[in-house]
Design an enzyme around this catalytic site. Sequence first.
Site, PDB file in Angstrom:
ATOM      1  N   ASP A 102       0.866  -1.174   0.000  1.00  0.00           N
ATOM      2  CA  ASP A 102       0.000   0.000   0.000  1.00  0.00           C
ATOM      3  C   ASP A 102       0.914   1.239   0.000  1.00  0.00           C
ATOM      4  O   ASP A 102       1.379   1.650  -1.051  1.00  0.00           O
ATOM      5  CB  ASP A 102      -0.871  -0.102   1.267  1.00  0.00           C
ATOM      6  CG  ASP A 102      -1.969   0.929   1.341  1.00  0.00           C
ATOM      7  OD1 ASP A 102      -2.499   1.303   0.288  1.00  0.00           O
ATOM      8  OD2 ASP A 102      -2.311   1.358   2.459  1.00  0.00           O
ATOM      9  N   THR A 106       5.815  -0.774   5.169  1.00  0.00           N
ATOM     10  CA  THR A 106       6.077  -2.055   5.834  1.00  0.00           C
ATOM     11  C   THR A 106       7.200  -2.819   5.138  1.00  0.00           C
ATOM     12  O   THR A 106       8.179  -3.238   5.776  1.00  0.00           O
ATOM     13  CB  THR A 106       4.801  -2.930   5.858  1.00  0.00           C
ATOM     14  OG1 THR A 106       3.743  -2.188   6.466  1.00  0.00           O
ATOM     15  CG2 THR A 106       5.034  -4.226   6.628  1.00  0.00           C
ATOM     16  N   ASP A 158      -7.927  -8.682   5.340  1.00  0.00           N
ATOM     17  CA  ASP A 158      -9.020  -8.519   6.294  1.00  0.00           C
ATOM     18  C   ASP A 158      -9.490  -7.074   6.417  1.00  0.00           C
ATOM     19  O   ASP A 158      -8.804  -6.134   6.028  1.00  0.00           O
ATOM     20  CB  ASP A 158      -8.558  -8.963   7.681  1.00  0.00           C
ATOM     21  CG  ASP A 158      -7.642  -7.934   8.326  1.00  0.00           C
ATOM     22  OD1 ASP A 158      -6.608  -7.592   7.704  1.00  0.00           O
ATOM     23  OD2 ASP A 158      -7.956  -7.443   9.427  1.00  0.00           O
TER      24      ASP A 158
HETATM   25  P1  IMP Z   1       1.883  -0.541   3.822  1.00  0.00           P
HETATM   26  O1  IMP Z   1       2.968  -0.454   4.833  1.00  0.00           O
HETATM   27  O2  IMP Z   1       1.058   0.715   3.780  1.00  0.00           O
HETATM   28  O3  IMP Z   1       2.354  -0.937   2.443  1.00  0.00           O
HETATM   29  O4  IMP Z   1       0.904  -1.597   4.432  1.00  0.00           O
HETATM   30  C1  IMP Z   1       0.550  -2.748   3.865  1.00  0.00           C
HETATM   31  C2  IMP Z   1      -0.356  -3.465   4.826  1.00  0.00           C
HETATM   32  O5  IMP Z   1      -1.580  -2.736   5.042  1.00  0.00           O
HETATM   33  C3  IMP Z   1      -0.757  -4.797   4.231  1.00  0.00           C
HETATM   34  O6  IMP Z   1       0.109  -5.818   4.622  1.00  0.00           O
HETATM   35  C4  IMP Z   1      -2.168  -4.991   4.755  1.00  0.00           C
HETATM   36  O7  IMP Z   1      -2.118  -5.651   5.991  1.00  0.00           O
HETATM   37  C5  IMP Z   1      -2.696  -3.590   4.953  1.00  0.00           C
HETATM   38  N1  IMP Z   1      -3.549  -3.170   3.812  1.00  0.00           N
HETATM   39  C6  IMP Z   1      -3.279  -2.211   2.901  1.00  0.00           C
HETATM   40  N2  IMP Z   1      -4.257  -2.088   2.003  1.00  0.00           N
HETATM   41  C7  IMP Z   1      -5.188  -2.998   2.343  1.00  0.00           C
HETATM   42  C8  IMP Z   1      -6.475  -3.368   1.762  1.00  0.00           C
HETATM   43  O8  IMP Z   1      -6.951  -2.839   0.752  1.00  0.00           O
HETATM   44  N3  IMP Z   1      -7.135  -4.366   2.413  1.00  0.00           N
HETATM   45  C9  IMP Z   1      -6.659  -4.995   3.519  1.00  0.00           C
HETATM   46  N4  IMP Z   1      -5.478  -4.688   4.070  1.00  0.00           N
HETATM   47  C10 IMP Z   1      -4.751  -3.696   3.501  1.00  0.00           C
END
Ligand code: IMP
Length: 176
Positions: A102, A106, A158
């Site tokens: 996203d 992470t 989820d």
């Molecule tokens: P990032 O650090 O923003 O890339 O976070 C990614 C994490 O956010 C993923 O591993 C998911 O657990 C959560 N996430 C991001 N987008 C979604 C979505 O559309 N549905 C469910 N979980 C999401």
Amino acid sequence: MSKTIKRVLISRAEIDQMCRRLGEQITHDYAGKEIILIGVLKGAFIFMSDLARYIGVPCRIDFMSVSSYGSGTRTSGVVRITKDLDTDITGKHIIVVEDIVDTGLTLKHLRELLSTRNPASIALCTAFDKPDRRKVEIMVEYTGLQIPDEFIVGYGLDFDGKYRNLPDVSVLGDDN
Ligand code: IMP
Ligand code: MG
């Protein structure tokens, strides 16, 4: 306001095709090598099991669990390990398997963190990618499907701990 499933965005058949493609690509890229697949819990648990069955090189699996520090809905990009690996990855070829990228915070942090343990190589693999939401530049070696900026559930993903068991990927929206 409660949330409901709006529509199926990605079917089970498309997901299977995606897993096959990624598995074959990994099998090709790591020919003659052994790898460790590292699933990021909990979201990656279904994707990782499907992907692993399409990988034809010797393969170990491990899992880790992380939670991001942040205030409210904002993630800081600092990731805390809540369950660490059981495996020593020093000198090993590792592939980190995620459900979705996203903001990218992470996986960026995870790559930096795992790099300090001196693996032979490190690659990132995600089932889904929302490029419009990216906040940090990050190289993801294996991407399944790019999706628009919508909140999705199912196939491991989820909302409030629910919907991970749905076999397709669906869009979640406000119930109005
Ligand atoms: P990032 O650090 O923003 O890339 O976070 C990614 C994490 O956010 C993923 O591993 C998911 O657990 C959560 N996430 C991001 N987008 C979604 C979505 O559309 N549905 C469910 N979980 C999401
Ligand atoms: Mg996740």
